[in-house]
Design a protein around this motif. Structure first.
Motif, mmCIF file in Angstrom:
data_model
loop_
_atom_site.group_PDB
_atom_site.id
_atom_site.type_symbol
_atom_site.label_atom_id
_atom_site.label_comp_id
_atom_site.label_asym_id
_atom_site.label_seq_id
_atom_site.Cartn_x
_atom_site.Cartn_y
_atom_site.Cartn_z
ATOM 1 N N PHE A 249 -1.558 11.085 -3.656
ATOM 2 C CA PHE A 249 -2.858 11.026 -2.779
ATOM 3 C C PHE A 249 -2.491 10.487 -1.151
ATOM 4 N N TYR A 250 -1.383 10.428 -0.899
ATOM 5 C CA TYR A 250 -0.922 9.894 0.693
ATOM 6 C C TYR A 250 -1.131 11.041 1.527
ATOM 7 N N PRO A 251 -1.781 10.304 2.849
ATOM 8 C CA PRO A 251 -2.078 11.316 3.740
ATOM 9 C C PRO A 251 -0.999 11.867 4.656
ATOM 10 N N GLU A 252 0.305 10.963 4.433
ATOM 11 C CA GLU A 252 1.489 11.252 5.410
ATOM 12 C C GLU A 252 2.251 12.687 4.702
ATOM 13 N N PRO A 253 2.762 13.542 5.685
ATOM 14 C CA PRO A 253 3.348 14.636 5.327
ATOM 15 C C PRO A 253 4.489 14.604 4.514
ATOM 16 N N PHE A 254 4.677 15.155 3.511
ATOM 17 C CA PHE A 254 5.881 15.235 2.855
ATOM 18 C C PHE A 254 6.193 16.644 2.198
ATOM 19 N N GLY A 255 5.373 17.744 2.841
ATOM 20 C CA GLY A 255 5.605 19.048 2.083
ATOM 21 C C GLY A 255 4.914 19.623 0.995
ATOM 22 N N PHE A 256 3.988 18.591 0.710
ATOM 23 C CA PHE A 256 2.965 18.618 -0.611
ATOM 24 C C PHE A 256 1.529 18.863 0.003
ATOM 25 N N GLU A 257 0.946 20.162 -0.292
ATOM 26 C CA GLU A 257 -0.285 20.572 0.409
ATOM 27 C C GLU A 257 -1.146 20.902 -0.851
ATOM 28 N N PRO B 272 -4.773 4.508 -2.399
ATOM 29 C CA PRO B 272 -3.897 3.510 -2.552
ATOM 30 C C PRO B 272 -4.048 2.618 -1.336
ATOM 31 N N TYR B 273 -4.375 2.930 -0.171
ATOM 32 C CA TYR B 273 -4.505 2.053 1.004
ATOM 33 C C TYR B 273 -5.786 1.235 0.837
ATOM 34 N N ASP B 274 -6.781 1.609 -0.027
ATOM 35 C CA ASP B 274 -7.942 0.651 -0.136
ATOM 36 C C ASP B 274 -7.839 -0.116 -1.495
ATOM 37 N N LEU B 275 -6.634 0.070 -2.241
ATOM 38 C CA LEU B 275 -6.686 -0.629 -3.444
ATOM 39 C C LEU B 275 -5.781 -1.884 -3.224
ATOM 40 N N MET B 276 -4.626 -1.521 -2.248
ATOM 41 C CA MET B 276 -3.391 -2.500 -2.317
ATOM 42 C C MET B 276 -3.221 -2.877 -0.817
ATOM 43 N N PRO B 277 -2.937 -3.995 -0.350
ATOM 44 C CA PRO B 277 -2.614 -4.501 0.945
ATOM 45 C C PRO B 277 -1.391 -3.783 1.627
ATOM 46 N N GLY B 278 -1.546 -3.708 2.916
ATOM 47 C CA GLY B 278 -0.532 -2.835 3.730
ATOM 48 C C GLY B 278 -0.579 -1.591 3.739
ATOM 49 N N SER B 279 -0.594 -0.928 4.827
ATOM 50 C CA SER B 279 -0.545 0.539 5.105
ATOM 51 C C SER B 279 0.253 0.758 6.741
ATOM 52 N N PRO B 280 0.209 2.140 6.909
ATOM 53 C CA PRO B 280 1.123 2.281 8.035
ATOM 54 C C PRO B 280 0.206 1.803 9.097
ATOM 55 N N GLY C 251 1.028 -1.318 0.033
ATOM 56 C CA GLY C 251 -0.083 -0.187 -0.125
ATOM 57 C C GLY C 251 0.777 1.122 -0.205
ATOM 58 N N GLU C 252 2.048 1.204 0.506
ATOM 59 C CA GLU C 252 2.920 2.512 0.866
ATOM 60 C C GLU C 252 3.450 3.032 -0.657
#
Lengths: 211, 211
Positions: free
Chosen positions: B168-176, B199-207, B9-10
């Motif tokens: 689309f990822y929620p983790e912060p990396f400086g993109f808003e 992505p976290y709904d489409l693929m297995p594994g997430s934080p 997922g990640e």
């Protein structure tokens, strides 16, 4: 109609297209982009390429950017460098994407940081970090080239022309051919291809011009 | 024959292939790669992919790596996402290469450094430097999307599926999203495509699984 390639000697990405053009036998000429003088950042150049990057290839009405797209176009026009079978075609694309993602993107940046930035502006941590990541990339390529003369199949393809983009330059960026015997041998095969030229001999502009 | 995608997922690079498979209507299923548990570094996985990377796509006897190659394969099988004309085809490839070179390569790394490394191991100078380079990439994409719904032509293509990989990822990396209104609107268009999944709904594994 002569194909025009907007390029400069220091650009390994431009070299990928220039070398493909040169070895394909197509009629082409380089047009110097004064990248270090800021030419790629002007509004006129951004109009030509929103990405603000060289190379740009112009063939009559057609304008292309991204060296990978140019390589595919040269293959389309000449039948060369694309791989001999469908499986090879995919394998060529695979290494072109890998190169753009993991190899040239980082060698290009690192060489810039280590050589073309003023000494007091060189970010030491970024340089060390990128060198570490590049070692992983060299390992991947060196491992793949074990027992092979070319990245894909029995001859030179766009995979080779892409991955070698920055590897002939003399400026230090932590890559020594002697440390990577399979890469070294493979680069030798490219150098021995009839018509091969070093980037500073194939395109206008080099550090010597600015010294 | 069900296509199998080795993914987690990640991985935004895996997401590019997973989303293309899902929206193409092909029969596929994800196969979890425990990347954070070291699964991609095992000799067995290196045997599957010398590059040591997910995703890997297996369709019967055919094994593909590099998300861009998978996207091209899905286009070949379904006629979708490749662009409507020869000029669009080239434009799609242009943005796929640009994404691999300048966007996903850096968003992927930065998100990893800022979220998945232990806090005391996060290299501050590399993070700041990469954020600066990414601002230039976001500016390029945001400028291109002015007055456009899609990166190329009138509908969703591999250019969109590639460039959105990490956005689309929620983790912060400086993109808003709010800082880049054209990118924000365009991501909305992708989200509203029938069948779209995060992505976290489409693929297995997430934080969340590792919390």
């Amino acid at each position: 109609m002569t194909i025009k390639l907007y390029c400069f000697g220091e650009s390994g990405n431009a070299y990928k297209a220039a070398l493909a053009l040169e070895l394909s036998g197509l009629d082409w000429e380089p047009e110097f982009v004064d990248f270090f003088g800021g030419a790629a950042r002007t509004p006129e150049f951004r109009e030509l390429n929103v990405m603000g990057e060289a190379p740009v290839l112009v063939d009559g009405d057609l304008t292309l950017t991204q060296s990978g797209v140019m390589q595919m176009y040269i293959t389309e026009k000449t039948g060369k460098f694309g791989g001999a079978t469908k499986a090879e075609e995919r394998e060529v694309m695979r290494w072109m994407f890998w190169d753009n993602h993991k190899l040239s993107s980082q060698t290009g940046m690192l060489r810039f940081l280590m050589n073309f930035l003023p000494e007091d502006k060189r970010p030491a941590e970024v340089i060390a970090f990128t060198q570490g990541r590049l070692k992983a990339a060299y390992t991947t390529l060196n491992t793949h080239l074990e027992g092979r003369d070319w990245i894909v199949g029995d001859g030179l393809t766009n995979a080779d022309l892409s991955c070698c983009g920055y590897l002939f330059y003399p400026e230090p960026f932590g890559f020594e051919r002697k440390d990577w015997p399979n890469i070294d041998r493979w680069l030798g095969n490219i150098e021995h291809t009839p018509g091969w030229k070093h980037p500073y001999d194939l395109m206008p502009g080099s550090p010597a011009d600015r010294a």
